[in-house]
Design a protein around this motif. Structure first.
Motif, PDB file in Angstrom:
ATOM      1  N   SER A 113      -5.022  -3.979   2.532  1.00 11.98           N
ATOM      2  CA  SER A 113      -3.664  -3.495   2.747  1.00 11.98           C
ATOM      3  C   SER A 113      -3.624  -1.972   2.663  1.00 11.98           C
ATOM      4  O   SER A 113      -4.177  -1.373   1.736  1.00 11.98           O
ATOM      5  N   LEU A 114      -2.943  -1.346   3.633  1.00 13.56           N
ATOM      6  CA  LEU A 114      -2.707   0.098   3.572  1.00 13.56           C
ATOM      7  C   LEU A 114      -1.740   0.438   2.444  1.00 13.56           C
ATOM      8  O   LEU A 114      -1.567   1.619   2.121  1.00 13.56           O
ATOM      9  N   SER A 115      -1.108  -0.558   1.886  1.00 16.85           N
ATOM     10  CA  SER A 115      -0.342  -0.478   0.638  1.00 16.85           C
ATOM     11  C   SER A 115       0.645   0.679   0.600  1.00 16.85           C
ATOM     12  O   SER A 115       1.681   0.647   1.253  1.00 16.85           O
ATOM     13  N   CYS A 116       0.285   1.756  -0.130  1.00 19.26           N
ATOM     14  CA  CYS A 116       1.210   2.852  -0.401  1.00 19.26           C
ATOM     15  C   CYS A 116       1.435   3.768   0.785  1.00 19.26           C
ATOM     16  O   CYS A 116       2.346   4.590   0.762  1.00 19.26           O
ATOM     17  N   GLY A 125       0.886  -3.391   7.381  1.00 21.27           N
ATOM     18  CA  GLY A 125      -0.300  -2.726   6.849  1.00 21.27           C
ATOM     19  C   GLY A 125      -1.363  -3.669   6.322  1.00 21.27           C
ATOM     20  O   GLY A 125      -2.364  -3.214   5.761  1.00 21.27           O
ATOM     21  N   ASP A 126      -1.182  -4.970   6.491  1.00 22.13           N
ATOM     22  CA  ASP A 126      -2.161  -5.968   6.073  1.00 22.13           C
ATOM     23  C   ASP A 126      -3.169  -6.132   7.211  1.00 22.13           C
ATOM     24  O   ASP A 126      -2.868  -6.712   8.257  1.00 22.13           O
ATOM     25  N   LEU A 127      -4.395  -5.581   7.010  1.00 22.01           N
ATOM     26  CA  LEU A 127      -5.364  -5.483   8.099  1.00 22.01           C
ATOM     27  C   LEU A 127      -6.647  -6.256   7.782  1.00 22.01           C
ATOM     28  O   LEU A 127      -7.061  -6.332   6.622  1.00 22.01           O
ATOM     29  N   PRO A 128      -7.310  -6.782   8.827  1.00 28.45           N
ATOM     30  CA  PRO A 128      -8.608  -7.434   8.607  1.00 28.45           C
ATOM     31  C   PRO A 128      -9.697  -6.393   8.393  1.00 28.45           C
ATOM     32  O   PRO A 128      -9.570  -5.223   8.802  1.00 28.45           O
ATOM     33  N   ALA A 149      -9.388   8.650   6.269  1.00 24.06           N
ATOM     34  CA  ALA A 149      -9.876   8.071   5.010  1.00 24.06           C
ATOM     35  C   ALA A 149      -8.696   7.734   4.116  1.00 24.06           C
ATOM     36  O   ALA A 149      -7.916   8.622   3.761  1.00 24.06           O
ATOM     37  N   GLN A 150      -8.580   6.463   3.756  1.00 24.93           N
ATOM     38  CA  GLN A 150      -7.383   6.005   3.056  1.00 24.93           C
ATOM     39  C   GLN A 150      -7.716   5.064   1.913  1.00 24.93           C
ATOM     40  O   GLN A 150      -8.629   4.240   1.988  1.00 24.93           O
ATOM     41  N   LEU A 151      -6.923   5.184   0.849  1.00 26.15           N
ATOM     42  CA  LEU A 151      -6.994   4.252  -0.276  1.00 26.15           C
ATOM     43  C   LEU A 151      -6.330   2.943   0.150  1.00 26.15           C
ATOM     44  O   LEU A 151      -5.248   2.955   0.754  1.00 26.15           O
ATOM     45  N   VAL A 152      -6.970   1.825  -0.179  1.00 30.25           N
ATOM     46  CA  VAL A 152      -6.451   0.521   0.234  1.00 30.25           C
ATOM     47  C   VAL A 152      -6.536  -0.467  -0.922  1.00 30.25           C
ATOM     48  O   VAL A 152      -7.301  -0.292  -1.873  1.00 30.25           O
ATOM     49  N   ALA A 153      -5.747  -1.537  -0.810  1.00 32.20           N
ATOM     50  CA  ALA A 153      -5.849  -2.670  -1.724  1.00 32.20           C
ATOM     51  C   ALA A 153      -6.635  -3.767  -1.028  1.00 32.20           C
ATOM     52  O   ALA A 153      -6.494  -3.967   0.183  1.00 32.20           O
ATOM     53  N   GLY A 154      -7.478  -4.463  -1.774  1.00 35.05           N
ATOM     54  CA  GLY A 154      -8.302  -5.500  -1.179  1.00 35.05           C
ATOM     55  C   GLY A 154      -7.912  -6.901  -1.633  1.00 35.05           C
ATOM     56  O   GLY A 154      -7.470  -7.107  -2.762  1.00 35.05           O
ATOM     57  N   GLU A 194      -5.879  -0.919  -8.548  1.00 31.15           N
ATOM     58  CA  GLU A 194      -4.526  -0.731  -9.083  1.00 31.15           C
ATOM     59  C   GLU A 194      -3.460  -0.755  -7.990  1.00 31.15           C
ATOM     60  O   GLU A 194      -2.279  -0.883  -8.285  1.00 31.15           O
ATOM     61  N   LEU A 195      -3.872  -0.622  -6.742  1.00 28.69           N
ATOM     62  CA  LEU A 195      -2.897  -0.629  -5.654  1.00 28.69           C
ATOM     63  C   LEU A 195      -2.369  -2.051  -5.428  1.00 28.69           C
ATOM     64  O   LEU A 195      -3.158  -2.997  -5.343  1.00 28.69           O
ATOM     65  N   PRO A 196      -1.070  -2.228  -5.295  1.00 29.36           N
ATOM     66  CA  PRO A 196      -0.541  -3.553  -4.954  1.00 29.36           C
ATOM     67  C   PRO A 196      -0.840  -3.889  -3.494  1.00 29.36           C
ATOM     68  O   PRO A 196      -0.826  -3.010  -2.629  1.00 29.36           O
ATOM     69  N   PHE A 197      -1.123  -5.138  -3.244  1.00 32.46           N
ATOM     70  CA  PHE A 197      -1.365  -5.592  -1.872  1.00 32.46           C
ATOM     71  C   PHE A 197      -0.013  -5.871  -1.234  1.00 32.46           C
ATOM     72  O   PHE A 197       0.652  -6.843  -1.548  1.00 32.46           O
ATOM     73  N   MET A 198       0.391  -4.960  -0.342  1.00 32.60           N
ATOM     74  CA  MET A 198       1.706  -5.084   0.288  1.00 32.60           C
ATOM     75  C   MET A 198       1.582  -5.841   1.602  1.00 32.60           C
ATOM     76  O   MET A 198       0.798  -5.461   2.479  1.00 32.60           O
TER      77      MET A 198
END
Length: 608
Positions: free
Chosen positions: A158-161, A197-200, A147-152, A189-193
């Motif tokens: 993005s898995l971001s951080c 880590g950029d996943l569909p 379970a992970q925080l992500v940017a959308g 608030e997470l930046p999209f990196m």
């Protein structure tokens, strides 16, 4: 289509429906935990003892807990301002109270420093592990949910951080070596990196999103940089080669290293003079001058001061289009905002990768060796011995303060890469007054880095180059960077063990290793604005920044009751720093204890 939820409890039910009543939950370390998902699963297990929840993670983030009335008065509003609204992790609160039920287990391989020192259940369930081995341990435990925080961004996430372990686990799942649900919680608030880590959306089994599950990211306040850290930072900056590679972590010493590199780049003469003043022998820096080719960062932790190195023109050597490859990030709110608002063509130069690719050179060894030229791996320690072993994670009674993390990985890389060095940094002394103690010891029952991997060790008193040295020469060099208050005892111990000749005497130049000498050596740099208390900004307001030095003096004085009373007596007649007292709620003291505290603050303020 990936199912999307707005209700964490409904998502928890869906997870149980998919994997059953035995959940082995992998959570990223630090910032990337999906707090609402975790808390919903904990709540489900608390309601239903038939659900067995086994959590495997590291670096559970919690707001600082003030240790004194004065700390509470100062830190309370700052914590509320910077961390208010951050949802606390339910398992952490249960664990801290030793109240986890039998159907919930929590195993961690890295603690937020000191937070679990006196929690027996956490000490029992700690796993001593290199960062790069954690993904394998998760596979061995049969992880079935991550379970992970992500940017959308549209239908991509993005898995971001925290690409670190998650990317390694996804690679294992693709190879058929693991089978788990990847659950994402979207945080705006997470930046999209960009990058690996950029996943569909179809990579995720479920996604949690919506206004009810948004929360402010954990943002630890910046630490002011004390004199000892600045001295260490300038010494370390003098060992970094232009065109090389750097790795470092979070905290005051890393900020001081970054500031030292910036001063070296912008004010090379002032930098050289500062290093010479700090050196007991007046030696010039080994490396100096501006960074023409610049540095490249290969660092498990992407910290905010690396952005400042980029802005200053120091971090500019590119590898595969990136000036930095990192495994995870954590920092103040301004850091997250800077990444979010950064133009895409600049953000792409900060690439987040799997931890196996950062902390090791294997797998694509030729390319990594080519990229990590003249690497300087800068890491902090708690203590070290005269024979060169390093203590970074635990105490001699076996209790764990933090963890090994990636420190061993970088030490090993320093010996595996041509021209690379491991730089261990630590203040020579902890505490003050009569409770001052040396961080350099003759021996210690616990070690993190063994002495056969000794390399470079830096204290505020200088640089000890230990690689390949005999025991005798290692002891001599360690004595030279020890605090002079403790040198006689250390010298006697080394002689008693036969590691030094009976008539050996520490050279006169190294018998003046005192905090007073360091403070004097830094005065010109401070006067020129080259060594400010908070060089990279902070979450403090103007009044709070003014209080930092005052509170620092009082904290040091608390180790010596006589020094503390001296401030009290001085404060009885000293002018009142009214704004500071008002900020601390001491402008109108009502009790004797508040009156004494107000006098102490006034006395410390008048001593600046």
């Amino acid at each position: 289509m990936t199912p999307r939820f707005t209700d964490p409890d409904a998502l928890a039910d869906a997870i149980v429906d998919r994997v059953g009543r035995r959940i082995v939950l992998g959570l990223p370390l630090g910032l990337g935990k999906a707090n609402h998902v975790v808390n919903a699963l904990v709540a489900r297990a608390l309601r239903d003892p038939g659900v067995r929840l086994h959590i495997f993670t590291a670096l559970t983030l919690e707001p600082p807990r003030p240790k004194s009335d004065l700390e509470k008065r100062f830190l309370g509003p700052i914590i509320e301002r910077t961390l208010g609204g951050y949802p606390l992790l339910a398992y952490a609160e249960l664990q801290r109270r030793d109240a986890l039920p039998s159907n919930i287990e929590v195993d961690e391989f890295f603690f937020q420093a000191g937070t679990r020192l006196n929690v027996p259940s956490a000490q029992r369930s700690y796993i001593s592990a290199n960062y790069t081995h954690a993904a394998g341990y998760l596979r061995d435990r049969g992880v079935n949910v991550v379970a992970q925080l992500v940017a959308g961004r549209g239908d991509r996430f993005s898995l971001s951080c925290n690409t670190d372990i998650t990317l390694d686990l996804l690679a294992a799942r693709k190879a058929g070596e693991a089978d788990f649900l990847l659950v994402g919680q979207v945080n705006d608030e997470l930046p999209f990196m960009p990058g690996d880590g950029d996943l569909p959306a179809e990579m995720f089994s479920q996604l949690l999103d919506g206004p009810g599950v948004q929360f402010p990211l954990f943002a630890p306040p910046k630490e002011p940089i004390p004199d000892a850290s600045y001295a260490i930072g300038f010494h370390a900056a003098s060992l970094v080669r232009d065109g090389g590679t750097i790795q470092m972590g979070i905290g005051a010493i890393s900020d001081a290293v970054a500031q030292g590199l910036i001063v070296r780049h912008r004010e090379p003469q002032a930098f050289a003079e500062t290093v010479a003043r700090l050196s007991p022998t007046g030696a010039a820096p080994l490396c100096g001058g501006p960074f023409e080719a610049g540095l490249y960062a290969a660092t498990e932790m992407f910290v905010d001061c690396l952005l400042d190195l980029r802005r200053a023109g120091v971090l500019k050597r590119e590898v595969d289009g990136a000036v930095l490859h990192g495994g995870f990030f954590l920092g103040p709110r301004a850091f997250y905002r800077a990444l979010r608002e950064m133009p895409e063509d600049e953000r792409v130069r900060f690439q987040m990768q799997a931890i196996s690719g950062i902390n090791e050179i294997y797998g694509d060894e030729a390319a990594r060796r080519s990229a990590r030229v003249d690497a300087r791996f800068v890491n902090t320690a708690m203590m070290a011995t005269l024979l060169g072993s390093v203590i970074s994670d635990g105490l001699d009674d076996g209790r764990v303060v933090s963890g090994v993390g990636g420190q061993y990985n970088f030490v090993a890389q320093a010996f595996a890469l041509e021209g690379a060095r491991s730089i261990i940094t630590l203040p020579a002394v902890r505490g003050g007054g009569r409770k001052a103690a040396s961080n350099i010891l003759w021996s210690y029952a616990h070690g993190t880095i063994p002495r056969h991997l000794k390399d470079v060790l830096i204290t505020e008193y200088g640089v000890a180059d230990l690689r390949g040295r005999t025991d005798r020469d290692t002891v001599v060099r360690m004595l030279n960077v020890s605090d002079s208050r403790f040198q006689p005892e250390l010298l006697d111990a080394a002689k008693s063990a036969g590691k030094l000749e009976a008539d050996y005497a520490i050279p006169e130049a190294f018998r003046r290793n005192t905090p007073e000498r360091i403070a004097e050596a830094l005065k010109p740099a401070k006067a020129a604005g080259l060594a400010p208390l908070l060089p990279f900004g902070s979450d403090f307001d103007e009044v709070e920044e003014g209080l930092l030095r005052v509170l620092g003096r009082l904290k040091a004085a608390q180790e010596d009751p006589r020094a503390l009373m001296a401030y009290v007596f001085k404060g009885m007649s000293a002018p009142s720093p009214q704004e500071g007292l008002r900020r601390l709620g001491l402008d109108r003291p009502r009790t004797l204890s508040e009156r004494l505290l107000a006098w102490a603050v006034r006395g410390a303020a008048a001593s600046g």
